[in-house]
Design an enzyme around this catalytic site. Sequence first.
Site, PDB file in Angstrom:
ATOM      1  N   ASP A  63       0.745  -1.221  -0.135  1.00 27.49           N
ATOM      2  CA  ASP A  63       0.018   0.155   0.169  1.00 27.49           C
ATOM      3  C   ASP A  63       0.720   1.301   0.053  1.00 27.49           C
ATOM      4  O   ASP A  63       1.431   1.543   1.107  1.00 27.49           O
ATOM      5  CB  ASP A  63      -0.725   0.097   1.249  1.00 27.49           C
ATOM      6  CG  ASP A  63      -1.861   1.126   1.324  1.00 27.49           C
ATOM      7  OD1 ASP A  63      -1.743   2.065   0.471  1.00 27.49           O
ATOM      8  OD2 ASP A  63      -2.664   1.340   2.154  1.00 27.49           O
ATOM      9  N   TYR A 156      -4.378  17.042  -6.796  1.00 24.95           N
ATOM     10  CA  TYR A 156      -3.835  16.271  -7.410  1.00 24.95           C
ATOM     11  C   TYR A 156      -2.507  17.046  -8.133  1.00 24.95           C
ATOM     12  O   TYR A 156      -1.266  16.343  -8.227  1.00 24.95           O
ATOM     13  CB  TYR A 156      -4.732  15.637  -8.420  1.00 24.95           C
ATOM     14  CG  TYR A 156      -4.215  14.732  -9.696  1.00 24.95           C
ATOM     15  CD1 TYR A 156      -3.610  13.498  -9.434  1.00 24.95           C
ATOM     16  CD2 TYR A 156      -4.185  15.215 -10.887  1.00 24.95           C
ATOM     17  CE1 TYR A 156      -2.898  12.776 -10.636  1.00 24.95           C
ATOM     18  CE2 TYR A 156      -3.663  14.396 -11.864  1.00 24.95           C
ATOM     19  CZ  TYR A 156      -2.899  13.257 -11.610  1.00 24.95           C
ATOM     20  OH  TYR A 156      -2.391  12.663 -12.778  1.00 24.95           O
TER      21      TYR A 156
END
Length: 258
Positions: A63, A156
Amino acid sequence: MGLLDDRIVLVNGGSQGIGAAVARAAVREGAVVAVTGRRPAPGEALVAELAAAGSKAMFVRADLADAEQAKDSVAEVVRAYGRVDCLVNSAGLTSRGTLLNTTPELFDQHIAINLKAPFFAMQAAVADMVRREQPGTIVNIITSSAHGGQPFLAPYVAAKAGLIGLTRNAAHAHRWDRIRINGLNIGWTATEGEDATQRTFHGAGDDWRERAAARLPMGRLGRPDEIAGFVVLLLSDRSGVVTGSVIDWDQNVLGGLD
């Protein structure tokens, strides 16, 4: 002779989309490949596909939102194969948020996946290369939106713009170690992840690709295999001494106005 013969290539976020395309392209050019991902099923399926074609490959469950797991992905490949010659950071989070509605939690998620994970994966890979006193190559998959992007991509864009700076900083810092680090600012690309994003955040139907293609200069979206070929070139000796370059891989021209 393949462009990546006998190279050990780690593709973070490599179980699908652009990362999987890079893994396939790398093994075609002679590399031994490791791919990481959160979900074992697609990662193990890809490794089985590559193994069936006669290539050595491994899946590392990680992860990448956890910086320690990003570092450990490199360590696991070094334990398995003795080294990492090439690193590709292709994982990306594209969930939406504007300047006004982005929460601290969403912002932190973008920083974790889009900036922090590449930072610490690079840290571990470069440390391995320096320890062995051997050259290496790294490619960061970034985005053309890092130049500004749409209003709904605020966190982002913030994280990916940081990755541009990191790419250049690390390239400068380790040029005397013969470690070349470059980036690709990719444009709109047809991937599984983009399909999910369009449907989840924009209510897109099954024809969204055709609608998108009609608005693009070349009449189509980019393809993962095209990006993968460019990445392999940058990883290989064929790209010469190029380092610190962040290339706009897009069909729209930065600064061009109609």
